[in-house]
Write a protein that holds these residues in place. Structure first.
Motif, short mmCIF file in Angstrom:
data_model
loop_
_atom_site.label_atom_id
_atom_site.label_comp_id
_atom_site.label_asym_id
_atom_site.label_seq_id
_atom_site.Cartn_x
_atom_site.Cartn_y
_atom_site.Cartn_z
N UNK A 93 0.79 -1.24 0.00
CA UNK A 93 0.00 0.00 0.00
C UNK A 93 0.82 1.29 0.00
N UNK A 94 2.07 1.27 0.42
CA UNK A 94 2.82 2.52 0.62
C UNK A 94 3.38 3.02 -0.71
N UNK A 95 2.79 4.10 -1.21
CA UNK A 95 3.21 4.67 -2.48
C UNK A 95 4.03 5.93 -2.27
N UNK A 96 4.91 6.21 -3.22
CA UNK A 96 5.69 7.44 -3.17
C UNK A 96 4.80 8.66 -3.42
N UNK A 97 5.29 9.80 -2.98
CA UNK A 97 4.58 11.06 -3.23
C UNK A 97 4.49 11.33 -4.73
N UNK A 98 3.35 11.77 -5.17
CA UNK A 98 3.21 12.16 -6.57
C UNK A 98 4.08 13.38 -6.83
N UNK A 99 4.98 13.26 -7.78
CA UNK A 99 5.93 14.34 -8.07
C UNK A 99 6.09 14.50 -9.57
N UNK A 100 6.76 15.57 -10.00
CA UNK A 100 6.94 15.78 -11.45
C UNK A 100 7.77 14.72 -12.16
N UNK A 101 8.41 13.81 -11.42
CA UNK A 101 9.20 12.77 -12.09
C UNK A 101 8.61 11.38 -11.89
N UNK A 121 8.68 14.88 0.91
CA UNK A 121 8.55 14.13 -0.34
C UNK A 121 9.03 12.70 -0.08
N UNK A 122 8.15 11.74 -0.23
CA UNK A 122 8.56 10.34 -0.13
C UNK A 122 8.99 9.90 -1.51
N UNK A 123 10.30 9.72 -1.68
CA UNK A 123 10.85 9.33 -2.98
C UNK A 123 11.78 8.15 -2.76
N UNK A 124 11.29 6.98 -3.08
CA UNK A 124 12.08 5.76 -2.94
C UNK A 124 12.65 5.34 -4.28
N UNK A 125 13.87 4.84 -4.22
CA UNK A 125 14.59 4.43 -5.42
C UNK A 125 14.87 2.93 -5.34
N UNK A 126 14.55 2.22 -6.40
CA UNK A 126 14.87 0.80 -6.48
C UNK A 126 16.27 0.66 -7.04
N UNK A 127 17.18 0.19 -6.21
CA UNK A 127 18.59 0.07 -6.59
C UNK A 127 18.92 -1.38 -6.85
N UNK A 167 15.48 -1.04 -1.57
CA UNK A 167 14.72 0.20 -1.64
C UNK A 167 15.48 1.26 -0.85
N UNK A 168 15.91 2.31 -1.53
CA UNK A 168 16.69 3.38 -0.92
C UNK A 168 15.88 4.66 -0.89
N UNK A 169 15.58 5.22 0.29
CA UNK A 169 14.87 6.49 0.35
C UNK A 169 15.81 7.65 0.03
N UNK A 170 15.41 8.47 -0.94
CA UNK A 170 16.21 9.64 -1.30
C UNK A 170 15.72 10.87 -0.53
#
Length: 338
Positions: free
Chosen positions: A66-74, A149-155, A188-191
């Protein structure tokens, strides 16, 4: 990458395979205090790995469910993986990255992640700005970023015990230990998306996250999870699981180590290596690839989400310059010893 380099040869010696950097773990300065202290340290290290792994698995499951990243321009929308992609790349100096690495006592990957955070922060700050109310100068000076801003990166992480180039004949031999295919897990790396007062904080923050991830079995867990789901429910179930995790995060990142000298492919010198990928449910995919003393940043973007990928590349390059200049201004440069 091993397969590609196994097909290449050194330009200076057409019969020799390329050379990859050898990872030399830093020696510990810990004083040996006896068997009891070693036992306590081993228990603490095991406990730390266990706790970090549990936390990472819980976060992973939350993102899966259920945990989604913040909607952002990217951040791409549903179905972004089916949209046409645009591929751009930019080559920067690997020596500049090593300069920062030596000054802050980090790794090359720590610096690259820090530069990526800084570049994305600059780019998003511009995108969040109101184009009608602020000119270009004001947009650079003003903090237009949302507070959270919740922005997670899949590394992507290789879990092979040792990297290297295997000769093709050995790889194809029966019962060869040099198995074909990738052995990749992902973490999962939080930026941190923010305008830091001290540019070096981007690298320090990246190092703190990566150091913690190194004390976790998250990559092995995700790799084994894919294997178990594949054997139990089939490939379609794996695709659905991976798609779900990737869709709830913002972007994919990977970093690859390349040869240390110029190489040729069937007699043709290679100027640069720029790997990329297509089909992931992300509007932004970042790959970095080293080659001799250069680092190539490769972006795969959905142009409907990121219409100016060259600007993003420029922000990444400028962020490295700012971080390098901060190192020089603070007098943190450490001369390398022979």
């Amino acid at each position: 990458m091993s397969l590609l380099l196994a097909c290449a040869r050194k330009t200076s010696d057409p019969d020799a395979l390329p050379t990859l950097p050898v990872h030399n773990p830093k020696t510990s300065s810990t004083i040996f205090l006896g068997g009891l202290w070693c036992f306590i340290f081993a228990i603490w290290s095991t406990l730390r790995i266990f706790l970090n792994t549990v936390v990472d698995i819980v976060v992973f499951m939350a993102i899966l469910l259920f945990l989604k990243d913040t909607k952002s321009p990217i951040k791409g929308t549903l179905g972004v993986e089916h949209n046409p992609k645009r591929f751009v790349h930019k080559t920067i100096s690997l020596d500049d990255i090593k300069l920062v690495k030596n000054a802050l006592n980090t790794t090359v990957n720590d610096v690259i992640l820090g530069v990526t955070q800084a570049g994305l922060s600059r780019y998003l700050n511009r995108r969040y700005a109101n184009e009608d109310d602020k000119d270009e100068v004001e947009k650079h000076k003003t903090n237009n970023l949302p507070k959270r801003i919740r922005l997670n990166v899949t590394v992507m992480v290789s879990i092979r015990p040792a990297a290297g180039i295997q000769v093709l004949a050995d790889m194809m031999a029966k019962n060869s230990k040099a198995n074909w295919g990738n052995r990749v897990g992902y973490i999962i790396v939080p930026f941190t998306i923010a305008l830091e007062d001290d540019p070096l904080d981007y690298v320090r923050g990246a190092k703190a996250i990566v150091d913690r991830k190194k004390q976790s079995l998250e990559a092995i867990f995700t790799h084994q999870e894919i294997n178990v789901v594949s054997k139990t429910f089939g490939v379609k179930a794996v695709a659905a699981l991976v798609h779900r995790v990737f869709s709830n995060t913002t972007m994919t990142f990977s970093s690859m180590v390349g040869p240390q000298e110029e190489i040729s492919y069937y007699g043709h010198p290679i100027a640069y290596i720029a790997p990329t990928v297509y089909g992931l449910p992300h509007a932004l995919i970042v790959h970095t690839q080293s080659y001799i003393n250069k680092l190539t940043i490769c972006l795969a973007v959905d142009p409907s989400v990121i219409p100016d990928p060259h600007q993003l590349c420029a922000d990444l390059e400028e962020s490295l310059d700012i971080i390098k200049n901060a190192v020089l201004e603070k007098g943190l440069l450490i001369k390398e010893t022979a």
